[in-house]
Scaffold this motif. Structure first.
Motif, PDB file in Angstrom:
ATOM      1  N   ILE A  18       0.842  -1.276   0.067  1.00 15.25           N
ATOM      2  CA  ILE A  18      -0.003   0.041  -0.246  1.00 15.25           C
ATOM      3  C   ILE A  18       0.734   1.128  -0.191  1.00 15.25           C
ATOM      4  O   ILE A  18       0.525   2.100  -0.638  1.00 15.25           O
ATOM      5  N   GLN A  19       1.802   1.151   0.711  1.00 16.43           N
ATOM      6  CA  GLN A  19       2.895   2.315   0.672  1.00 16.43           C
ATOM      7  C   GLN A  19       3.315   2.728  -0.822  1.00 16.43           C
ATOM      8  O   GLN A  19       3.596   3.830  -1.053  1.00 16.43           O
ATOM      9  N   ASP A  20       3.703   1.616  -1.521  1.00 19.53           N
ATOM     10  CA  ASP A  20       4.143   1.994  -2.898  1.00 19.53           C
ATOM     11  C   ASP A  20       2.916   2.268  -3.723  1.00 19.53           C
ATOM     12  O   ASP A  20       3.049   3.390  -4.635  1.00 19.53           O
ATOM     13  N   ALA A  21       1.542   2.077  -3.381  1.00 20.49           N
ATOM     14  CA  ALA A  21       0.602   2.370  -4.165  1.00 20.49           C
ATOM     15  C   ALA A  21       0.309   4.205  -3.869  1.00 20.49           C
ATOM     16  O   ALA A  21      -0.162   4.960  -4.563  1.00 20.49           O
ATOM     17  N   ILE A  22       0.734   4.318  -2.517  1.00 19.10           N
ATOM     18  CA  ILE A  22       0.372   5.729  -2.360  1.00 19.10           C
ATOM     19  C   ILE A  22       1.534   6.579  -3.044  1.00 19.10           C
ATOM     20  O   ILE A  22       1.183   7.538  -3.145  1.00 19.10           O
ATOM     21  N   SER A  23       2.490   6.001  -2.940  1.00 17.08           N
ATOM     22  CA  SER A  23       3.734   6.862  -3.472  1.00 17.08           C
ATOM     23  C   SER A  23       3.393   6.934  -5.045  1.00 17.08           C
ATOM     24  O   SER A  23       3.569   8.182  -5.755  1.00 17.08           O
ATOM     25  N   ARG A  24       2.805   6.202  -5.564  1.00 18.60           N
ATOM     26  CA  ARG A  24       2.767   6.258  -7.161  1.00 18.60           C
ATOM     27  C   ARG A  24       1.462   7.020  -7.394  1.00 18.60           C
ATOM     28  O   ARG A  24       1.251   7.754  -8.406  1.00 18.60           O
ATOM     29  N   SER A  25       0.523   6.884  -6.508  1.00 22.68           N
ATOM     30  CA  SER A  25      -0.687   8.011  -6.659  1.00 22.68           C
ATOM     31  C   SER A  25      -0.060   9.314  -6.478  1.00 22.68           C
ATOM     32  O   SER A  25      -0.559  10.267  -7.260  1.00 22.68           O
ATOM     33  N   ALA A  26       0.884   9.733  -5.650  1.00 17.70           N
ATOM     34  CA  ALA A  26       1.521  11.046  -5.456  1.00 17.70           C
ATOM     35  C   ALA A  26       2.042  11.435  -6.673  1.00 17.70           C
ATOM     36  O   ALA A  26       2.085  12.568  -6.991  1.00 17.70           O
ATOM     37  N   ARG A  27       2.717  10.463  -7.408  1.00 18.76           N
ATOM     38  CA  ARG A  27       3.393  10.621  -8.515  1.00 18.76           C
ATOM     39  C   ARG A  27       2.478  11.208  -9.673  1.00 18.76           C
ATOM     40  O   ARG A  27       2.407  11.917 -10.314  1.00 18.76           O
ATOM     41  N   LEU A  28       1.310  10.445  -9.807  1.00 18.39           N
ATOM     42  CA  LEU A  28       0.463  10.889 -10.566  1.00 18.39           C
ATOM     43  C   LEU A  28      -0.191  12.030 -10.386  1.00 18.39           C
ATOM     44  O   LEU A  28      -0.417  12.777 -11.387  1.00 18.39           O
ATOM     45  N   ASP A  29      -0.215  12.484  -9.193  1.00 21.51           N
ATOM     46  CA  ASP A  29      -0.651  13.811  -9.012  1.00 21.51           C
ATOM     47  C   ASP A  29       0.435  14.829  -9.608  1.00 21.51           C
ATOM     48  O   ASP A  29      -0.234  15.972 -10.530  1.00 21.51           O
ATOM     49  N   ARG A  30       1.341  14.384  -9.220  1.00 29.49           N
ATOM     50  CA  ARG A  30       2.423  15.409  -9.928  1.00 29.49           C
ATOM     51  C   ARG A  30       2.289  15.642 -11.406  1.00 29.49           C
ATOM     52  O   ARG A  30       2.270  16.625 -12.032  1.00 29.49           O
ATOM     53  N   TYR A  31       2.347  14.346 -11.935  1.00 30.99           N
ATOM     54  CA  TYR A  31       2.004  14.378 -13.541  1.00 30.99           C
ATOM     55  C   TYR A  31       0.745  15.219 -14.203  1.00 30.99           C
ATOM     56  O   TYR A  31       0.947  15.772 -15.343  1.00 30.99           O
ATOM     57  N   CYS A  32       0.049  14.894 -13.293  1.00 24.68           N
ATOM     58  CA  CYS A  32      -1.292  15.735 -13.645  1.00 24.68           C
ATOM     59  C   CYS A  32      -1.052  17.289 -13.724  1.00 24.68           C
ATOM     60  O   CYS A  32      -1.340  18.132 -14.394  1.00 24.68           O
TER      61      CYS A  32
END
Length: 288
Positions: free
Chosen positions: A208-222
């Motif tokens: 789940i921590q990896d999922a949270i990290s990648r979700s945050a990266r998606l935020d930045r890409y957006c």
């Protein structure tokens, strides 16, 4: 965060059609289960490598005709299997058959690290290019499919991986402007495609921590392309442990607490009698 949405997934391998049909018909009568999913493989990726497996889109159309309420889709279509214009036509057909209930799941295709999935390309005469090619092809496919669903006149498309002349689609999907686009994957290159094209992003479980990290990266890409990250629903796949429902309930609480509001619960075969009701009572209901 909005109220979590729960669905189930029945991988159409090592099962009979009647088994999958039974589970979906049962789930269709249970309001707490809002969506249902198949996967997109041509040979089994678990169990007997020579066992039975059904083609996902064909089966999805049959299940769309057999249900009335569930939203439905493939988690996720391999963009490597079908040309995008053909896939757009197939998906439109399912959206029409279902009365506008399709969730259009798509991804770059099977990872090289999954040998059981890799073999299906050679076995079906399908090319298997490297990851960079696959992600670039996915981005172009999303553009082509969206245009076919929304444009009223024929168009040409001259991409690096896809080229079309006089492309046109009739009929259009029931859902306007088009069915929700759900892109699955965790690779950073795929997340850039998600930022540009997806209405939902699905990550296939894991840490789940990896999922949270990648979700945050998606935020930045957006943010880099000027898109509001809140426009993309965060979805997660979680396997169900029949003999340890508390393990699944804990995973759900952890995921929804981290902002993943679209939860897909994977059922393993064989499916117990009344499994959709059990899932609702013992997992979904007790995880809230």
């Amino acid at each position: 965060m909005s109220h979590p949405s729960f669905g189930l997934m029945t991988a159409p391998q090592q099962v009979d059609y009647a088994d999958v049909h039974r589970v979906w018909r049962e789930a269709d009568r249970i309001p707490e289960i809002e969506h249902a999913w198949l996967f997109d493989h041509l040979m089994p990726i678990g169990g007997d490598p020579d066992g039975p497996i059904f083609e996902g889109w064909t089966l999805l159309s049959a299940l769309a005709a057999s249900t009335e309420r569930l939203r439905l889709g493939l988690m996720v279509t391999s963009n490597r299997f079908r040309p995008p214009a053909v896939l757009a036509k197939i998906a439109t057909t399912v959206d029409v058959v279902s009365g506008g209930r399709l969730e259009f799941g798509i991804g770059a295709g099977s990872r090289p690290s999954l040998p059981m999935a890799r073999r299906e390309y050679d076995a079906h005469g399908l090319p298997y290019h490297d990851a960079e090619h696959a992600v670039e092809s996915l981005a172009e496919a999303c553009t082509v499919i969206r245009r076919l669903w929304t444009e009223d006149k024929p168009f040409d498309f001259d991409g690096t991986h896809h080229r079309l002349t006089g492309a046109f689609a009739n009929p259009k999907p029931v859902q306007r402007p088009h069915p929700p686009i759900v892109i699955g994957g965790r690779a950073l290159a795929t997340l850039r495609v998600v930022a540009e094209h997806a209405d939902r992003w699905n990550i296939p479980g894991g840490d789940i921590q990896d999922a949270i990290s990648r979700s945050a990266r998606l935020d930045r890409y957006c943010e880099e392309i000027g898109r509001d990250p809140a426009e993309i629903t965060r979805s997660i796949f979680l396997p169900v442990a029949y003999d340890q429902p508390e393990t699944t309930r804990a995973a759900i609480r952890e995921a929804t607490g981290a902002g993943f509001s679209h939860v897909i619960l994977g059922l393993s075969s064989p499916y117990p009698a009344g499994v959709a009701r059990w899932l609702t009572d013992e997992v979904i209901g007790k995880s809230r």
